[in-house]
Design an enzyme around this catalytic site. Structure first.
Site, PDB file in Angstrom:
ATOM      1  N   THR A 123       0.832  -1.196   0.000  1.00 35.36           N
ATOM      2  CA  THR A 123       0.000   0.000   0.000  1.00 35.36           C
ATOM      3  C   THR A 123       0.869   1.249   0.000  1.00 35.36           C
ATOM      4  OG1 THR A 123      -0.150   0.029   2.425  1.00 35.36           O
ATOM      5  CG2 THR A 123      -1.920  -1.106   1.221  1.00 35.36           C
ATOM      6  N   ASN A 181       0.623   4.729   1.649  1.00 37.06           N
ATOM      7  CA  ASN A 181      -0.122   5.467   2.662  1.00 37.06           C
ATOM      8  C   ASN A 181      -0.072   6.953   2.355  1.00 37.06           C
ATOM      9  OD1 ASN A 181      -0.278   2.968   3.783  1.00 37.06           O
ATOM     10  ND2 ASN A 181       0.732   3.481   5.690  1.00 37.06           N
ATOM     11  N   GLU A 199      -4.750   3.955   3.461  1.00 36.72           N
ATOM     12  CA  GLU A 199      -3.811   3.093   2.765  1.00 36.72           C
ATOM     13  C   GLU A 199      -4.353   2.740   1.383  1.00 36.72           C
ATOM     14  OE1 GLU A 199      -2.375  -0.135   5.415  1.00 36.72           O
ATOM     15  OE2 GLU A 199      -3.717   0.818   6.879  1.00 36.72           O
TER      16      GLU A 199
END
Length: 183
Positions: free
Chosen positions: A30, A32, A117
């Site tokens: 991910t 963020n 995320e």
């Protein structure tokens, strides 16, 4: 079918360090973003959960360094700093891409702070901390919830990705890829 208001919600942000669980624990990396960037957007306030849309990274990126040891059960992100370099996003990684985004407290991990995320459906060659990221949030998939196991969580994330790809294949969403916002 085009997005239904309040969507699309456009967010212009940058990639920050997170918990490091997307890649290491889940195999689903991910990017963020600061939760404040999401919270300042036109998304209905207090609506945590899984969203879908489109994302594009650009600019230069750096390296994440100076992790401090995680405290307790890892409910707080490790302290880290992005050391900016002149690494540029590769052209093959700079397309407008499908994404799913988890916003909230991640009940499975018991976060003490909210997170935002973004998982872009693409295999990137590099991590791109500090890069610019533009998000067109196009809709809501489901509320966040807890899971009995990591495997159950991964299975649900894969379902979210499939659902996002199905929705994004509809004509009303395809046109957003060429939106001036992503230029």
């Amino acid at each position: 079918m085009p997005p239904v208001p309040p969507y699309p919600v456009l967010i212009d942000s940058h990639v920050i360090g997170g918990f490091g669980r997307g890649s290491s624990d889940l195999g689903i990396p991910t990017a963020n973003i600061p939760p404040s960037d999401f919270l300042a957007s036109d998304i209905p306030k207090g609506q945590t959960g899984i969203y879908f849309g489109l994302a594009k990274i650009s600019g230069t990126y750096g390296t994440l360094v100076r992790h401090s040891p995680r405290e307790g059960n890892g409910s707080k992100p490790p302290v880290a700093e992005v050391v900016q370099t002149e690494n540029r996003i590769r052209p093959e990684d700079a397309d407008v891409l499908p994404m799913v985004m988890s916003v909230g407290w991640n009940p499975f991990y018991g976060n003490s702070e909210p997170s935002a995320e973004v998982h872009m459906v693409h295999k990137f060659a590099d991590q791109f901390y500090g890069a610019n990221i533009k998000l067109a949030v196009l809709g809501y998939i489901r509320p966040e919830r807890n899971f009995a196991s990591v495997d159950e969580l991964i299975e649900e994330i894969m379902n979210d990705i499939r659902k996002a790809k199905e929705l994004l294949a509809e004509d009303g969403y395809k046109q957003i890829e060429s939106n001036e916002f992503f230029k």
